[in-house]
Motif scaffolding. Structure first.
Motif, PDB file in Angstrom:
ATOM      1  N   UNK A   1       0.829  -1.200   0.000  1.00 30.52           N
ATOM      2  CA  UNK A   1       0.000   0.000   0.000  1.00 30.52           C
ATOM      3  C   UNK A   1       0.865   1.253   0.000  1.00 30.52           C
TER       4      UNK A   1
ATOM      5  N   UNK B   1       2.130   2.863  -3.016  1.00 24.45           N
ATOM      6  CA  UNK B   1       1.107   3.447  -3.890  1.00 24.45           C
ATOM      7  C   UNK B   1       0.769   4.873  -3.508  1.00 24.45           C
ATOM      8  N   UNK B   2       1.408   5.345  -2.468  1.00 20.33           N
ATOM      9  CA  UNK B   2       1.170   6.732  -2.112  1.00 20.33           C
ATOM     10  C   UNK B   2       1.935   7.683  -3.002  1.00 20.33           C
ATOM     11  N   UNK B   3       2.890   7.179  -3.735  1.00 18.53           N
ATOM     12  CA  UNK B   3       3.693   8.050  -4.601  1.00 18.53           C
ATOM     13  C   UNK B   3       2.792   8.798  -5.571  1.00 18.53           C
ATOM     14  N   UNK B   4       3.090  10.071  -5.725  1.00 16.15           N
ATOM     15  CA  UNK B   4       2.185  10.914  -6.493  1.00 16.15           C
ATOM     16  C   UNK B   4       2.283  10.711  -7.988  1.00 16.15           C
TER      17      UNK B   4
ATOM     18  N   UNK C   1       2.762   8.590 -11.365  1.00 17.53           N
ATOM     19  CA  UNK C   1       2.361   7.213 -11.655  1.00 17.53           C
ATOM     20  C   UNK C   1       3.526   6.321 -12.051  1.00 17.53           C
TER      21      UNK C   1
ATOM     22  N   UNK D   1       5.543   5.229  -9.175  1.00 16.41           N
ATOM     23  CA  UNK D   1       4.635   4.431  -8.360  1.00 16.41           C
ATOM     24  C   UNK D   1       4.509   3.021  -8.915  1.00 16.41           C
TER      25      UNK D   1
ATOM     26  N   UNK E   1      -3.695  -7.537 -10.220  1.00 15.40           N
ATOM     27  CA  UNK E   1      -3.691  -6.150  -9.786  1.00 15.40           C
ATOM     28  C   UNK E   1      -2.618  -5.367 -10.518  1.00 15.40           C
TER      29      UNK E   1
ATOM     30  N   UNK F   1      -3.214  -2.217 -12.935  1.00 14.81           N
ATOM     31  CA  UNK F   1      -2.777  -0.885 -12.529  1.00 14.81           C
ATOM     32  C   UNK F   1      -1.829  -0.264 -13.542  1.00 14.81           C
TER      33      UNK F   1
END
Lengths: 791, 303
Positions: A94, A97-100, A102, A105, A130, A134
């Motif tokens: 998780x 996935x906070x990286x702004x 893409x 990320x 997933x 993504x």
């Protein structure tokens, strides 16, 4: 933008990117050493941000990517070790996935994802699904391609294929396949989309760049090919349809071509065989600009090799009706792709034919079918002019020759000659030569008239002038070689059965007679000899053909021979015709057909009188005539007298004295045949010899007058030898005194003329004298005969 | 110097301790000077109890006209700084006027206090809860001591929580359909969704999802609206083709969010919006904003 930038700028940007990666990697490593997760994530994201550039060409971008890739390996090791960062992997999953941005990320997510799968804390199929979902966020073609290729790479050893750690429970090989398929589909879409980037002016460059990227896409197919547990069923039901769907729907020629090639290369032969229908259907749906023929060719080559690999698999081919399917598909492709040059179509036919020959060597009808299709195609276009297409047709026609190594097989193919009709004259000849060479090489005998008929139809380019051929253009040497080949071919036409052989001769003759004056000198002799051989065979057998009596048949043959040789008069080629007539005369003589032999002689004499004008040729001809006549014993006295008279007469009328002399003494043999039943007319022999002597004398006087050519003493010595010959054979009209006086004459001549002639005739004369001496000394009957001769 | 300093120092040290201070959760709060301090966390209906300790300095006595502790809920508008509007005010008298010679402790308790609003620190407004101890003195000025509290209130799971689904576009240029799985999110929630591209005729650079906070203060003509972008999250890189769907997965946890506040005491509102922004190659921005409701869900006791 990128298109306008120079190479230099690109180098600069690449250098900047690399520097950026190294810089952030340095801090990342420091954080790694300190096990500081937050900093690690921060700097790794910064590092990966360098990959967001749009300025680089694919090649340079790859360089950059590889550098980041190396760093990500370090990161993965860190993520794997929970004791270092203190977070359960699910939380880590998780957290990244906070990286702004893409792109960083997604790279981080893929990296953690691979650790996540490895930890087995979640079903691999869920994580894979997933990740592949993504990744959709990256729609930029190049960046997306590399990202997905990264995903493919890190997940490669974690697919739930059979035998892997990650298979089992709910994770099946199907999930692995599903994952790879999806990634493949997306990658292909991105790849195809590159062409829509940037202005049209750089299309060419783009094509090149796209080509450089194709292996990223193709890699997925390789993986699919390698996944353990993809059985035929799954391949047929899932893998292939999905891949083909993508291939067909992407509507991009580069992709279609490359991917079809990949499919053919990466999956096993037997799968191809079992899914032939689908595969071929896809081929027919490709873009018209796709070089389908190469695709199909490769497929057929693979299948052919497969068939050749083991005889056990052949029944599979039959089972799936491989030939029919391929043949249909090719037909469709050719029909639909109107722009395809004829050479393309021909290449396809060649491949199909090769396939057929390898897989179904026993099915001549298939081969014929292929040729038939080829004929249809060729008929639909104007006369072939493309030399490459021509080459393909030659290849097409040569293939059966090589395979069956027996022209006879090819002769049964009804479409074979029809294909040949479409060749231009030059190629037609080349092909005809190939056919002949094949026959020669394999020493195959063509033994029925029907086949001969077909064969001559095939090689008619060599047999006669085709319409529109410019004779002057022909190369003399080539022409000779061609015609010699034809001549050799004629000798290969043979049948033990005289009846059939006769038919063959009829057929051959029919064709050869159309050849025109250029060819006849080459082709008539073998035909004549062939016929003469038959004659001798018949004569030896003494048997009957179809109720007719032998002489009748023979007469018929001789009649043909006569006509055949007569054809040479149109050339004109009198020397040759003369020789052939003499051959025939001799054959006729052996068959006891006096009138026929006489007829031939008559022909020969007519030729001599009317056609042979050159003095040297005349000399040769006379000697031939005399030689032949001497051997023939069929003639009655009257006929013989006529002929010998003529021959002697001609001899005496030769232009040069020495020639006259020699011809005349040769004629002496006509009156003395050295066998029990032979004619023995000693008186006329003597007459001949005396006449020769007179001529020699005359020649001697002429030489004395002019002081020129070779010495007539030689002539005297030659005549002396004749005397000795007949003397030994017991000709009562040759007496020792004749010989004695001749020797003396020669001696006198030699004394009177001690010039160059002496040297010349000396050895011959002395060895003649030596011979006489030897005979005298030997004693016995012969010795006694010679006794009276004084040397 | 020491004695001089001592002259101006208050005569005593006042401290406030909570009875459950050791167990109570503390959360960081940004103070006015910019530093962050840990502050005890309360919820509405909590009982706030503890002790006030007055400790005179050595040898000093404290004369006073009474000691009291107040629990204040205040709203401060920054355009009217220093002027607090108290919406809650509870008082406990702790001592009658007298003198304190030595350390003296007063227990206090505000049972089940109604604290309807959450602590909030905005751009133009703040809402705070504070315990205020006053040692009233005549001429030398009262001695005051404050203890900040943070109040957070949990909301139940909403009964109705529809997804947000909408089709927007520019004619013949761009048509998209987006979908967020909910319209109400708790603060640690994940926004899931999808963006479908129905028509794409422009070249795009990227697509971001922003979380924006809109704080409006005052009323009528004096309304001030302040909008901040709290999160900028890149959803997509590059130009998609027609038919493409881009996944949305945005974790809210890393961002400094508060629940949505609606018309707090008629003073202010705080609303949140999801702003979908498409940027084309010429840096033109196309966006669509949708309000979402944020609420605070009672966290697991473990966390």
């Amino acid at each position: 933008m990128r298109a306008l930038a120079g190479v230099e700028d690109e180098e600069k940007w690449l250098a900047e990117g690399i520097a950026g990666i190294q810089h952030n990697a340095f801090f990342m490593h420091r954080a790694l050493d300190a096990n500081n997760l937050r900093e690690v994530l921060k700097y790794s994201a910064l590092m990966l941000s360098e990959l967001r550039t749009s300025k680089l060409s694919p090649q340079k971008y790859y360089d950059l990517y590889m550098r980041a890739f190396d760093q990500l390996r370090q990161l993965e090791i860190f993520f794997k070790d929970e004791s270092r960062h203190g977070l359960p992997v699910v939380d880590l999953y998780e957290l990244v996935q906070h990286a702004g941005n893409i792109l960083p990320r997604m790279y981080l997510l893929c990296t953690v994802g691979s650790v996540y799968i490895k930890s087995k804390q979640a079903p691999s199929k869920d994580v894979l699904k997933d990740l592949v979902e993504m990744c959709r966020g990256v729609q930029h073609p190049i960046r997306g391609l590399f990202l997905r290729s990264y995903l493919a790479q890190v997940s490669r050893d974690k697919l739930p294929e059979i035998g892997s750690d990650y298979e089992g429970d709910a994770n099946t090989v199907m999930d692995a396949v599903e994952f790879v398929l999806q990634n493949f589909t997306e990658m292909n879409k991105l790849w195809v989309r590159i062409q829509h980037q940037g202005p049209g002016t750089v299309r060419e460059k783009q094509e090149k760049e796209r080509n450089e990227l194709r292996d990223l896409v193709g890699k997925n197919l390789h993986v699919l090919g390698q996944i353990e547990g993809v059985d035929l069923e799954m391949y047929k039901e899932t893998v292939l349809p999905r891949v083909l769907e993508q291939v067909v729907n992407c509507k991009d020629k580069l992709a279609q071509y490359y991917l079809m090639e990949c499919i053919i290369q990466v999956f096993p032969d037997e799968y191809h065989l079992q899914t032939l229908e689908a595969l071929l259907a896809a081929c027919t749906q490709l873009m018209p600009t796709v070089d389908t023929k190469i695709v199909l060719t490769q497929l057929m080559d693979r299948l052919s090799n497969y068939a050749a690999s083991s005889p056990d698999v052949l029944h599979e081919f039959l089972q799936v009706e491989a030939f029919a399917k391929l043949s249909n598909a090719i037909g469709k492709v050719i029909d639909t792709q109107l722009e395809m040059p004829i050479v393309g179509a021909m290449t396809l036919f060649v491949s199909l034919l090769t396939f057929t020959l390898r897989v179904h060597p026993d099915r001549l009808d298939y081969v014929d079918q292929v040729l038939g299709a080829c004929v249809v195609k060729l008929s639909s276009v104007p006369k072939l002019e493309d030399s490459r297409a021509m080459k393909q047709v030659v290849a097409l026609l040569s293939a059966p020759l090589e395979k069956y190594s027996d022209i006879v097989t090819a002769l049964t193919l009804s479409n074979y000659p029809r294909v040949m009709d479409h060749l231009d004259d030059g190629t037609n000849k080349v092909m005809a030569m190939l056919i002949i060479q094949s026959i020669m090489k394999n020493d195959s005998c063509i033994s029925t008239a029907d086949k001969v008929e077909v064969l001559f139809e095939l090689i008619k380019g060599l047999i006669k002038d085709l319409d529109g051929t410019n004779v002057e253009e022909l190369d003399e040497e080539d022409f000779q070689e061609e015609q010699n080949s034809v001549a050799r071919l004629i000798h290969m036409l043979d049948n033990e059965e005289p009846e059939e052989m006769l038919k063959i001769i009829y057929v051959v003759r029919k064709h050869l007679m159309t050849g025109g004056p250029q060819r006849l000198p080459f082709t008539v002799p073998p035909l004549v000899f062939s016929a003469v051989r038959l004659v001798r065979q018949l004569e030896a057998q003494g048997g009957n053909i179809a109720g007719e009596d032998v002489p009748a048949t023979l007469r018929k043959i001789f009649q043909i021979l006569n006509q055949t040789i007569e054809a040479l008069s149109s050339v004109p080629c009198p020397e040759l015709a003369l020789r052939l007539y003499l051959q025939c005369a001799e054959a006729a003589s052996d068959c006891d057909l006096e009138p026929v032999a006489y007829e031939f002689f008559t022909q020969a004499f007519i030729l001599y009188e009317e056609e042979i004008a050159d003095s040297k040729a005349q000399v040769t001809a006379i000697h031939l005539i005399v030689g032949t006549l001497q051997r023939i014993n069929v003639f009655g006295v009257e006929n013989r007298d006529t002929l010998t008279h003529k021959a002697t007469g001609y001899s005496a009328r030769l232009l040069k004295k020495p020639d006259q002399c020699r011809a005349v003494y040769a004629c002496s043999h006509l009156f003395w045949v050295d066998d029990p039943e032979g004619i023995k007319d000693g008186e006329r022999v003597l007459l001949c010899l005396r006449r020769a002597l007179r001529i020699a004398n005359a020649a001697q006087q002429m030489v004395n007058a002019t002081r020129g050519s070779s010495g007539p003493v030689t002539l005297f010595v030659e005549i002396l030898n004749k005397y000795i010959y007949f003397f030994e054979k017991g000709n009562p009209h040759i007496t020792p005194s004749d010989i004695q006086s001749l020797i003396e004459l020669i001696n006198t001549e030699m004394l009177s003329d001690n010039g160059n002639t002496t040297i010349h005739s000396d050895p011959f004369f002395s060895s003649t004298l030596r011979y006489i001496r030897f005979q005298k000394q030997k004693g016995g009957v012969m010795g006694e005969k010679y006794d009276s001769i004084k040397l | 110097m020491n004695y001089l300093l001592g002259a101006f120092k208050p005569a005593c040290n006042v401290s406030i301790t909570f009875s459950d201070g050791k167990n109570r959760k503390q959360v960081p709060m940004k103070k006015e000077n910019g530093q962050t301090a840990l502050v005890p966390l309360f919820h509405s209906q909590d009982t706030i109890s503890g002790k006030v300790c007055i400790d005179p300095y050595q040898g000093k006595k404290v004369e006073h006209n009474g000691v009291k502790v107040e629990l204040l809920g205040q709203i401060e508008m920054y355009f009217d700084r220093g002027n607090f509007y108290d919406f809650t005010s509870l008082v406990r008298e702790l001592d009658v006027p007298g003198e304190i010679y030595e350390r003296k402790t007063y227990p206090f308790e505000f049972p089940t206090v109604e604290m309807p609003y959450e602590t909030y620190n905005g751009v133009n407004v703040r809402l705070r809860y504070v315990l205020k101890v006053t040692v009233t003195r005549g001429y030398s000025g009262s001695i005051l001591e404050y203890q900040e509290l943070v109040v957070r209130n949990y909301a139940p799971l909403p009964d109705i929580n529809n997804s947000i689904k909408m089709e927007v576009g520019i004619e013949d240029c761009l048509h998209i359909e987006f979908e967020y799985n909910k319209s109400k999110y708790h603060l640690k929630d994940v926004i899931l969704g999808k963006i479908y591209f129905l028509l794409v005729r422009i070249k795009m650079k990227n697509m971001d999802l922003e979380i924006r906070r809109r704080e409006s203060t005052g009323a009528g003509a004096n309304t001030h609206v302040e909008t901040e972008t709290l999160a900028k999250f890149e959803l997509m890189d590059g130009t998609p083709v027609r038919g493409e769907s881009i996944p949305v997965r945005l974790f809210l946890a890393p961002y400094d969010l508060t629940p949505t506040h609606r018309n707090i005491n008629n003073k202010y509102s705080v609303k949140y919006y999801l702003n979908l922004v498409l940027v084309d190659e010429e840096d033109r921005r196309y966006f669509k904003q949708q309000e979402i409701t944020l609420y605070r869900l009672k966290e697991d006791t473990s966390s």
